[in-house]
Scaffold this active site. Structure first.
Site, mmCIF file in Angstrom:
data_model
loop_
_atom_site.group_PDB
_atom_site.id
_atom_site.type_symbol
_atom_site.label_atom_id
_atom_site.label_comp_id
_atom_site.label_asym_id
_atom_site.label_seq_id
_atom_site.Cartn_x
_atom_site.Cartn_y
_atom_site.Cartn_z
ATOM 1 N N GLU A 178 -2.369 -55.914 -11.919
ATOM 2 C CA GLU A 178 -2.952 -55.758 -13.288
ATOM 3 C C GLU A 178 -4.061 -56.868 -13.631
ATOM 4 O OE1 GLU A 178 -2.314 -54.905 -17.838
ATOM 5 O OE2 GLU A 178 -0.597 -55.525 -16.778
ATOM 6 N N LYS A 215 -3.624 -51.629 -12.078
ATOM 7 C CA LYS A 215 -3.753 -51.359 -13.703
ATOM 8 C C LYS A 215 -4.885 -51.935 -13.963
ATOM 9 C CE LYS A 215 -1.221 -51.446 -18.086
ATOM 10 N NZ LYS A 215 0.176 -51.393 -18.656
#
Length: 296
Positions: A178, A215
């Site tokens: 992420e 993500k």
């Protein structure tokens, strides 16, 4: 088919979204406040985390919190060690709700350098990963932040994410990388172009048979991450809301056909501790449906 294989199949092709239930120390008071639990309502960290656990348990036990619309859920480390009605949380998610459990493993962010905030060191990571594996957790998530389109900074942040990913993979878990792009960045679109190219380069260098997830912040350029989503090493690309309202995040998500949602604030928007169970269930169900529709 093993649980791991079933979980993998669900994450790769299941219809739905990933619920982010991983607010940690720093973001907990704000999340509780939005839920109607103010700092004056609890005393000390233990009481604060208990209030947060009660909120998460209420969400997880709600009628609509199942794999009909939610394929995975990201847990805070403390939650992984907790139980709901006597059952460990990860076990309850998978066995009772059919939802794949993930664990947030990052310990926060370094100060900004080269326009980015790298991951802080994660002492004891191997032990945490071994515990997670033993508790039936499928994968992990680690968040760092890009604030400016600085090529050196973006390259460094992506390299660090993939370095952590290798440790996670070695433990038999699937990492969600992420590298968030700050939605308020004045060079957001440029940063995203740099990020896409760096991630693609690292994905190409991974061994065959390796699974990772990404993500990413919803991009200014719709479809920017389509190529990453279709990369053979990528199980799924999920989107973070990053501070966008549920409506704006959902609208942006619907422009990106190969991303599904992984929202936290949007999931709990409008929920209140004083609601009856029926009111709570209806409000949560409405949020779940809105995020699900945008994800499919």
């Amino acid at each position: 088919m093993s649980d791991h294989s079933k979980m993998r199949e669900q994450m790769k092709s299941g219809a739905g979204f990933v619920a982010a239930l991983d607010q940690s120390g720093g973001s907990t008071p704000k999340a509780l406040s939005l839920y109607g639990v103010e700092p004056t309502d609890y005393e000390g960290d233990e009481a604060m985390f208990k209030a947060m656990h009660d909120m998460r348990a209420r969400i997880i036990l709600a009628d609509d919190f199942t794999n009909a619309k939610i394929i995975g859920a990201i847990l805070f480390e403390r939650t992984m060690h907790d139980e709901i009605n006597g059952t460990p949380v990860a076990e309850l998610l998978w066995n009772s709700r059919g939802i794949v459990p993930f664990l947030k493993i990052d310990k926060g962010l370094e100060e900004q350098a080269n326009g980015v905030q790298m991951l802080k060191p994660m002492p004891g990571l191997n032990e945490v990963l071994a515990t997670a594996k033993g508790k039936g957790v499928f994968g992990t998530k680690e968040r760092s932040v890009i604030n400016e389109a600085n090529a050196e900074g973006v390259a460094a942040i992506v390299a660090q994410q993939f370095e952590v990913a290798q440790t996670v993979l070695a433990a038999g878990l699937v990492p969600i990388l992420e590298p968030e792009v700050n939605i308020h960045s004045e060079t957001k679109a440029e940063a995203e172009t740099l990020l896409e190219a760096e991630i693609a380069k690292h994905l190409d260098a991974l061994d065959d048979g390796v699974d990772v997830m990404l993500k990413l912040t919803l991009p200014d350029q719709p479809g920017l991450y389509d190529g990453l989503a279709q990369h053979p090493r990528v199980l799924r690309v999920v989107a973070l809301s990053g501070g966008y309202s549920t409506d704006v995040a959902s609208a942006k998500l619907s422009e990106n056909k190969h991303m599904i949602a992984s929202f936290s604030r949007a999931l709990s928007e409008g929920l209140n501790v004083k609601m009856t169970d029926a009111e709570f269930g209806a409000a949560l169900g409405s949020n779940i449906d809105k995020i699900y529709q945008a994800s499919i």
